[in-house]
Design a protein around this motif. Structure first.
Motif, PDB file in Angstrom:
ATOM      1  N   GLU A 143       0.828  -1.268  -0.051  1.00 60.48           N
ATOM      2  CA  GLU A 143       0.105   0.178   0.165  1.00 60.48           C
ATOM      3  C   GLU A 143       0.823   1.159   0.042  1.00 60.48           C
ATOM      4  OE1 GLU A 143      -3.308   0.234  -0.736  1.00 60.48           O
ATOM      5  OE2 GLU A 143      -2.993  -2.018  -0.945  1.00 60.48           O
ATOM      6  N   LYS A 144       1.872   1.270   0.913  1.00 63.72           N
ATOM      7  CA  LYS A 144       2.760   2.426   0.865  1.00 63.72           C
ATOM      8  C   LYS A 144       3.617   2.676  -0.511  1.00 63.72           C
ATOM      9  CE  LYS A 144       7.038   3.735   3.324  1.00 63.72           C
ATOM     10  NZ  LYS A 144       7.914   3.283   4.267  1.00 63.72           N
TER      11      LYS A 144
ATOM     12  N   ARG B 174       0.798   3.938  -2.986  1.00 57.92           N
ATOM     13  CA  ARG B 174       0.680   5.350  -2.581  1.00 57.92           C
ATOM     14  C   ARG B 174       1.778   6.346  -3.217  1.00 57.92           C
ATOM     15  NH1 ARG B 174      -0.911   3.555   2.275  1.00 57.92           N
ATOM     16  NH2 ARG B 174       0.971   4.341   3.267  1.00 57.92           N
ATOM     17  N   ALA B 175       3.048   6.042  -3.074  1.00 52.38           N
ATOM     18  CA  ALA B 175       3.950   6.707  -3.572  1.00 52.38           C
ATOM     19  C   ALA B 175       4.178   6.639  -4.949  1.00 52.38           C
ATOM     20  CB  ALA B 175       5.602   5.931  -3.001  1.00 52.38           C
TER      21      ALA B 175
ATOM     22  N   GLN C  82       1.434   6.743  -6.838  1.00 55.37           N
ATOM     23  CA  GLN C  82       0.438   7.771  -7.347  1.00 55.37           C
ATOM     24  C   GLN C  82       0.625   9.370  -7.087  1.00 55.37           C
ATOM     25  OE1 GLN C  82      -2.776   5.946  -5.302  1.00 55.37           O
ATOM     26  NE2 GLN C  82      -2.900   4.333  -6.685  1.00 55.37           N
TER      27      GLN C  82
END
Length: 173
Positions: free
Chosen positions: A165-166, A169-170, A172
């Motif tokens: 998930e991290k 997110r990075a 995006q």
């Protein structure tokens, strides 16, 4: 890994990438008409990370119809079928006689399990603090679940999911 089998972690072996390249060449020759790509995954693919002493490999097939003929070729070479344990269309095989042993996964195109493995691998390769945290987690779990490989793997899931998930997110922004 099944209950009763010891969880053994060893320090990173700088020979693992060369072992992967050798195994990859063998698998490309064996499965050539069926394969899109072959990727080194798992802890042995992350420099500096302690790992179980076996090379994990994802084989991305051209089409899901290639699973049956690819399976037969692996069986003909004495790979042990390990099934589709997580109901994710990923078929596992082991070859224990090699140095190091090999765990092979046949994946259909666009398989989410494979994509997540690549995100996790690539993130840990480029984020040493997260790799160190994962190493610490693995060492503790290996001690605690020394004879329960399934639980060892299950207990890593939250960390793995959080890293994926991290990384997403990075990417995006």
């Amino acid at each position: 890994m099944t209950k009763g089998t010891a969880v053994e972690l060893v320090p990173y072996d700088p020979g693992w990438p060369a072992a992967f390249q050798r195994i990859r060449g063998k698998l490309e020759r064996l499965l050539a008409p069926h394969v899109v790509t072959i990727e080194h995954i798992g802890s042995t693919s992350i420099p500096g990370l302690a790992a179980k002493p076996l090379v994990d490999i994802d084989i991305i097939l051209r089409h899901s119809d290639n699973v049956t003929p690819a399976t037969q070729r692996l069986l003909d070479q004495n790979y042990e079928p390990r099934g589709n344990r997580y109901d994710d269309d990923v078929w596992a095989f082991m070859l224990r006689g090699g140095t190091p042993p090999e765990r092979i996964y046949l994946c259909p195109p666009d398989n989410q399990t494979h994509q997540r493995r690549m995100i996790f691998r690539d993130h840990l390769r480029s984020h040493p603090d997260d790799m160190a945290a994962y190493s610490t987690l693995k060492q503790g779990l290996a001690e605690h679940y020394r004879h329960d490989g399934d639980r060892y793997t299950a207990e890593k899931r939250h960390f793995v999911d959080a890293i994926i998930e991290k990384a997403l997110r990075a990417s995006q922004g």
